[in-house]
Every structure is written in C-alpha cells, then in structure tokens.
Design a protein around this motif. Structure first.
Motif, PDB file in Angstrom:
ATOM      1  N   VAL A  54       7.691  61.303  20.327  1.00  0.00           N
ATOM      2  CA  VAL A  54       7.699  60.006  21.005  1.00  0.00           C
ATOM      3  C   VAL A  54       8.916  59.971  21.926  1.00  0.00           C
ATOM      4  O   VAL A  54       9.927  60.634  21.664  1.00  0.00           O
ATOM      5  N   THR A  55       8.808  59.228  23.022  1.00  0.00           N
ATOM      6  CA  THR A  55       9.917  59.088  23.961  1.00  0.00           C
ATOM      7  C   THR A  55      10.262  57.623  24.127  1.00  0.00           C
ATOM      8  O   THR A  55       9.385  56.800  24.384  1.00  0.00           O
ATOM      9  N   ILE A  56      11.540  57.289  23.946  1.00  0.00           N
ATOM     10  CA  ILE A  56      12.037  55.937  24.209  1.00  0.00           C
ATOM     11  C   ILE A  56      12.502  55.876  25.653  1.00  0.00           C
ATOM     12  O   ILE A  56      13.302  56.716  26.097  1.00  0.00           O
ATOM     13  N   TRP A  57      12.011  54.892  26.394  1.00  0.00           N
ATOM     14  CA  TRP A  57      12.422  54.681  27.783  1.00  0.00           C
ATOM     15  C   TRP A  57      13.277  53.422  27.886  1.00  0.00           C
ATOM     16  O   TRP A  57      12.995  52.421  27.221  1.00  0.00           O
ATOM     17  N   CYS A  58      14.314  53.494  28.712  1.00  0.00           N
ATOM     18  CA  CYS A  58      15.166  52.341  28.984  1.00  0.00           C
ATOM     19  C   CYS A  58      15.292  52.208  30.499  1.00  0.00           C
ATOM     20  O   CYS A  58      15.643  53.179  31.186  1.00  0.00           O
ATOM     21  N   GLN A  59      14.991  51.033  31.030  1.00  0.00           N
ATOM     22  CA  GLN A  59      15.028  50.815  32.480  1.00  0.00           C
ATOM     23  C   GLN A  59      15.954  49.662  32.813  1.00  0.00           C
ATOM     24  O   GLN A  59      15.810  48.562  32.283  1.00  0.00           O
ATOM     25  N   GLY A  60      16.921  49.924  33.694  1.00  0.00           N
ATOM     26  CA  GLY A  60      17.873  48.900  34.118  1.00  0.00           C
ATOM     27  C   GLY A  60      17.795  48.667  35.613  1.00  0.00           C
ATOM     28  O   GLY A  60      16.725  48.438  36.160  1.00  0.00           O
ATOM     29  N   THR A  61      18.942  48.770  36.290  1.00  0.00           N
ATOM     30  CA  THR A  61      19.000  48.565  37.743  1.00  0.00           C
ATOM     31  C   THR A  61      19.263  49.893  38.437  1.00  0.00           C
ATOM     32  O   THR A  61      19.633  50.893  37.811  1.00  0.00           O
ATOM     33  N   LEU A  62      19.116  49.911  39.764  1.00  0.00           N
ATOM     34  CA  LEU A  62      19.304  51.134  40.538  1.00  0.00           C
ATOM     35  C   LEU A  62      20.756  51.604  40.544  1.00  0.00           C
ATOM     36  O   LEU A  62      21.035  52.747  40.889  1.00  0.00           O
ATOM     37  N   LYS A  63      21.686  50.733  40.183  1.00  0.00           N
ATOM     38  CA  LYS A  63      23.094  51.104  40.161  1.00  0.00           C
ATOM     39  C   LYS A  63      23.558  51.580  38.780  1.00  0.00           C
ATOM     40  O   LYS A  63      24.751  51.771  38.556  1.00  0.00           O
ATOM     41  N   ALA A  64      22.627  51.803  37.874  1.00  0.00           N
ATOM     42  CA  ALA A  64      22.999  52.253  36.530  1.00  0.00           C
ATOM     43  C   ALA A  64      23.601  53.653  36.585  1.00  0.00           C
ATOM     44  O   ALA A  64      23.111  54.532  37.304  1.00  0.00           O
ATOM     45  N   GLN A  65      24.677  53.838  35.835  1.00  0.00           N
ATOM     46  CA  GLN A  65      25.358  55.123  35.796  1.00  0.00           C
ATOM     47  C   GLN A  65      25.096  55.873  34.495  1.00  0.00           C
ATOM     48  O   GLN A  65      25.193  57.097  34.441  1.00  0.00           O
ATOM     49  N   GLU A  66      24.789  55.122  33.441  1.00  0.00           N
ATOM     50  CA  GLU A  66      24.597  55.727  32.133  1.00  0.00           C
ATOM     51  C   GLU A  66      23.764  54.779  31.267  1.00  0.00           C
ATOM     52  O   GLU A  66      23.836  53.558  31.410  1.00  0.00           O
ATOM     53  N   PHE A  67      22.958  55.368  30.388  1.00  0.00           N
ATOM     54  CA  PHE A  67      22.147  54.590  29.447  1.00  0.00           C
ATOM     55  C   PHE A  67      22.509  54.993  28.024  1.00  0.00           C
ATOM     56  O   PHE A  67      22.802  56.158  27.749  1.00  0.00           O
ATOM     57  N   ARG A  68      22.468  54.022  27.125  1.00  0.00           N
ATOM     58  CA  ARG A  68      22.726  54.276  25.708  1.00  0.00           C
ATOM     59  C   ARG A  68      21.647  53.626  24.864  1.00  0.00           C
ATOM     60  O   ARG A  68      21.127  52.578  25.208  1.00  0.00           O
ATOM     61  N   VAL A  69      21.327  54.268  23.748  1.00  0.00           N
ATOM     62  CA  VAL A  69      20.347  53.717  22.820  1.00  0.00           C
ATOM     63  C   VAL A  69      20.953  53.700  21.422  1.00  0.00           C
ATOM     64  O   VAL A  69      21.725  54.587  21.057  1.00  0.00           O
ATOM     65  N   ASP A  70      20.624  52.665  20.672  1.00  0.00           N
ATOM     66  CA  ASP A  70      21.184  52.476  19.340  1.00  0.00           C
ATOM     67  C   ASP A  70      20.065  52.127  18.371  1.00  0.00           C
ATOM     68  O   ASP A  70      19.126  51.395  18.724  1.00  0.00           O
ATOM     69  N   ARG A  71      20.144  52.638  17.162  1.00  0.00           N
ATOM     70  CA  ARG A  71      19.198  52.310  16.104  1.00  0.00           C
ATOM     71  C   ARG A  71      19.837  51.291  15.175  1.00  0.00           C
ATOM     72  O   ARG A  71      20.918  51.517  14.635  1.00  0.00           O
ATOM     73  N   GLU A  72      19.181  50.152  15.002  1.00  0.00           N
ATOM     74  CA  GLU A  72      19.727  49.056  14.209  1.00  0.00           C
ATOM     75  C   GLU A  72      19.969  49.489  12.764  1.00  0.00           C
ATOM     76  O   GLU A  72      19.118  50.104  12.131  1.00  0.00           O
ATOM     77  N   GLY A  73      21.154  49.178  12.261  1.00  0.00           N
ATOM     78  CA  GLY A  73      21.496  49.509  10.888  1.00  0.00           C
ATOM     79  C   GLY A  73      21.979  50.919  10.676  1.00  0.00           C
ATOM     80  O   GLY A  73      22.291  51.310   9.550  1.00  0.00           O
ATOM     81  N   SER A  74      22.055  51.723  11.734  1.00  0.00           N
ATOM     82  CA  SER A  74      22.490  53.104  11.609  1.00  0.00           C
ATOM     83  C   SER A  74      23.961  53.236  11.980  1.00  0.00           C
ATOM     84  O   SER A  74      24.450  52.554  12.879  1.00  0.00           O
ATOM     85  N   THR A  75      24.651  54.123  11.295  1.00  0.00           N
ATOM     86  CA  THR A  75      26.051  54.408  11.605  1.00  0.00           C
ATOM     87  C   THR A  75      26.181  55.667  12.457  1.00  0.00           C
ATOM     88  O   THR A  75      27.263  56.201  12.618  1.00  0.00           O
ATOM     89  N   ALA A  76      25.055  56.158  12.968  1.00  0.00           N
ATOM     90  CA  ALA A  76      25.067  57.369  13.778  1.00  0.00           C
ATOM     91  C   ALA A  76      25.757  57.125  15.113  1.00  0.00           C
ATOM     92  O   ALA A  76      25.858  55.985  15.572  1.00  0.00           O
TER      93      ALA A  76
END
Length: 287
Positions: A54-76
C-alpha cells in the motif's frame, strides 16, 4: 533494492522495505502551522489484504520542501520524503501490510513559511483475517437515477462492526456498529444516495471486531448498482422496521489468514415485503 528500516511498534520490531529517497529522522515536535492542511489518502485503498503493498500519499502546496508522516500512538521516528514533481505531494510506500503497520496516520509538509497543520487522519486496515460477509441492496440493485438505496452487510461471524467502501473513492470508508437480526446474523444497514447514472456505484464491505478494529475480514463479493433513467417496473419500496439492539460477545479467532477463511458464505434470505430489519433514523451516505 529498497532501503531497509526498523520500525518499533507496540514493543515489537518489524522490517519494512521502502523505496529509495525515504529517510528516517529523529522524532521531533512539529509546531502546528498556519499553512493549509495537506490531503492524505492510500492507494490502492485504505483496506489492504494482509502482506499486500500500500502507498500513503500526502499532498500539500507547490512550495512544499519536505513531507512527513506519523503513525498515531507510535514512538517510531518520523518518515520523511522530498516532494515529487510538480512538487506538491509525496508518497510513502509500505511493501507488506500487517497488523503491525495498520493504524491511524497523519501527514505534514514544510514550506519556506514553516510547517503546515496536520492532515485529517487516514486509517489503514489490514484485511483477510475472517470469512467474508455478504452484501446486498434493498430493495434491489437496479434503481432510478436520483433515488436512494440501502445496502445490507451481514455475517454469521458475530462481527461488532462493518465497513463499507466505494470503488474509486479516496474518501474514508463508512463504519457502522452491527446489530443482531432475529436470524442470529450480525448486520448493518448503509443508506446510500442519491445515486446518479453519471457515476459508477460499486461497493464492498468488511466485518471487524471491536477489540481489534484494524484487523478485518476478507472483502465481501463486489456489489454494483445499476442506475437507470426511469423507474423499473414492479419496484417495491421497503421501509425497515425498528429492531432493538442486542449485545453480542465477539467470538475469539486466531489472527492468522488462511485459505479456509475464503469460503463463500451464503447470505440469509430477507423477505422484501417484511424484512424485519431495524431502521430508526438513518443518515443517507452521499458520495
């Protein structure tokens, strides 16, 4: 070969393969920003068969420099990606979906103005742990454009809740608690509409238990609604009757998919004239 990373979730270590370009960084506090929140979705779906990608996609604005994803409840640690062209979104691939990677995810993006707000939550559910439920349309899957229909998802397994998905939609699936029919089946009614002939109306449902809501059954057989321009002859309208909720203790099953769970299950026959289903106030789901 993709980069290997160790992900610690709930005290367990699992290995995940990521595509090149994904980096793991220290878990730092992200201050909520004033930038618009990004969109988050999963492909091919948020309901993923055990051990499938599976692939998680995150879409912001054209000026985005970096994207981050977090899993709720995880300390990773955070997982970060540079944006893809034209520069407004990034993807986070998971090569093997398991009960350890199921959960609720959020994403953020960084621009020269700072960090964005967090996205709405995306809940990834792993499927294939129990026998599939049945799915039917009341009063029938053939209907007039502009009308409403009720989808019935049920099972003999005693599921606590059912999840309904619509093919081709990034919107979150619809989850309802089950109720017990007098036949002994656990069931849920999903009012859908208005439907139009300009869209495809293809649905699947899953059964889950309350004590493990992110591990669900095999998918039901696909149900496709046929939407016509005029009312079919002999169409009968059903009005579900009130049925009291009955508490039900979920049956404990081993969380290991196997071939025996793929056995087709015969749905209960419901009378069209007197279905004896619960009704009450139901919200019609519109896509």
């Amino acid at each position: 070969m993709g980069m290997r990373a160790l992900l610690r979730i709930h005290g367990q270590i699992s290995h995940r393969d990521f595509l090149p370009g994904l980096s793991v960084g220290p878990r730092t506090q992200v201050q909520a920003g004033t930038l618009p929140k990004p969109s988050i979705w999963a492909e091919p779906s948020s309901m993923i068969l055990w051990r499938s990608p599976v692939t998680i996609w995150c879409q912001g604005t054209l000026k985005a420099q970096e994207f981050r994803v977090d899993r709720e409840g995880s300390t990773a640690p955070w997982y970060t990606m540079k944006p893809l062209e034209p520069g407004d979104k990034a993807k986070f691939p998971i090569t093997h979906m398991t009960e350890h990677t199921a959960g609720r995810y959020r994403c953020y993006y960084q621009s020269p103005a700072g960090w964005s707000e967090s996205s709405d939550p995306l809940e990834l559910v792993v499927t294939g742990f129990y026998r599939k439920p049945y799915l039917s349309a009341l009063p029938r899957p053939v209907m007039t454009s502009g009308g409403n229909v009720t989808l019935l998802c049920g099972s003999q397994e005693g599921f606590s809740r059912f999840i309904l998905t619509k093919e081709g939609e990034h919107s979150p699936p619809w989850t309802l608690d089950s109720q017990q029919h007098r036949s002994g089946d656990s069931q849920a009614l999903f009012p859908v509409g208005p439907v139009t002939s300009s869209h495809k109306w293809t649905f699947t449902c899953y059964g889950c238990y309350r004590n493990s809501p992110q591990t669900c059954s095999h998918p039901s057989d696909v149900l496709e609604l046929l939407v016509t321009g005029k009312e079919p002859a002999g169409l009968e309208q059903l009005t579900p009757s009130v049925h009291h909720k009955t508490s039900q203790t979920p049956r404990v099953e081993q969380l290991t998919p196997s071939a025996r769970h793929k056995t087709r299950q015969t749905p209960r026959v419901v009378s069209r004239r007197n279905p004896q289903l619960w009704g009450g106030a139901m919200r019609v789901m519109s896509w």
